[in-house]
Design an enzyme around this catalytic site. Sequence first.
Site: not given
Length: 441
Positions: A158, A360, A420
């Site tokens: 991220s 994601d 994610h």
Amino acid sequence: MAPSWTRTWAAALLFAVCIGGGWSLPVQGKETWGYVDVREGAHMFWWLYYADSSSFKDLPLVMWLQGGPGGSSCGFGNFEEIGPLDTDLEPRKTSWVSSASVLFVDNPVGTGYSYTDSEEALTKDVAMVAADMMVLLREFFNKQTEFQSIPFYIFSESYGGKMAAAISLALTKAVQKGSIKCNFAGVALGDSWISPLDSVLTWGPYLYSTSLLDDYGLMEVTRAAKAVQEAVEQGQYEKATEQWSITENVVEQNTNGVNFYNILTQQDDELMKSSLNDNGYLSAMKFRHIRPLHRQSLSQLMNGPIRKKLGVIPKNVTWGGQAEEVFESMSGDFMKPVVDIIDELLAAGVNVTVYNGQLDLIVDTIGQELWVKKLNWDGLKKFSQMKWTALEDPESAGQTGAFYKTYKNFAFYWILKAGHMIPSDQGQMALRMLKMVTLQE
């Protein structure tokens, strides 16, 4: 400067008994941790697990960087994703410590157990983040000299990928100058916030293609995303961050609350409850992308038995206590792209890997592919013409678990059935990818 502690748990059985909160800590391998004062009033915490091997020197060293900004590597990355124990303190079968020594760093300062003496000492952008990390890495490799020659990789997730890019470039220059002694071998960017606008602009098309938006919803999300684009193009990055949060609200309203971290799963009930603060609300951006990394059960673990085990956390420091302030301090940097840094890394010969989860949303694969196509890298044309290779799912024989493609010093992994947090969703596939990136298979 706070001291670092080292223990070999085979010789420290006292830590195998209950130390509070109803938890017990199993005997583990060798590990060490400590603080580094990276600036005046800025204290960064790190935690190293030596590889589970007869000789850790035969395996690489991996540093894991969490997202947010404000997410704790030592907490979330460690106990929720790749560390030797899960949040129930049970051994993790897919721990990366089986194939590498793993260094978790609570970064930027103010994250996790890291802390600042005042809010003025919090970082404002990735340049400050990288500068702080250079101080920590210089201290680490000077003290842990046994790791100076071992291949060192940075893996990230991220916003951690955005920081990893800047850190990798600064580290490359530091190694060339001789100010840091290490064998830097490459960086891996997982579901990373490299080009925020490319992610936001593709939310609508991605959700529409998966039947999570209708025509009206697509129109609304596209309109909101264009407002983000306008702010970015005008260089109004704090406004762009605000518009990003508004766009996420529009997405939620039109999808009946899609989970931004995995479009096929529901929002966590625990997180929904923890989203309410004393005033009855928490801003959307903090709730969605800080609170999921600080769920109540993890916070109890980190502020209870783990804190007692470590023994070096100052009394006035609460794990995750400054997380929201970290995010706010970085809000002016949040929507800025770092694609140019990736180009610099590739031109410098640094091995760069991009890996992304199929499910994601916040950093969708479509957006990742878009910024990759904007690279000035001289190998891009050849890379784009190549056919990807399928990888078998380690947990389902005969089924495809991922695709990958690599050319020169750039690689891309498409991880199927993952959102994610790839190691949480597809632990075996993530572990195999780690081995491939670090040249173990």
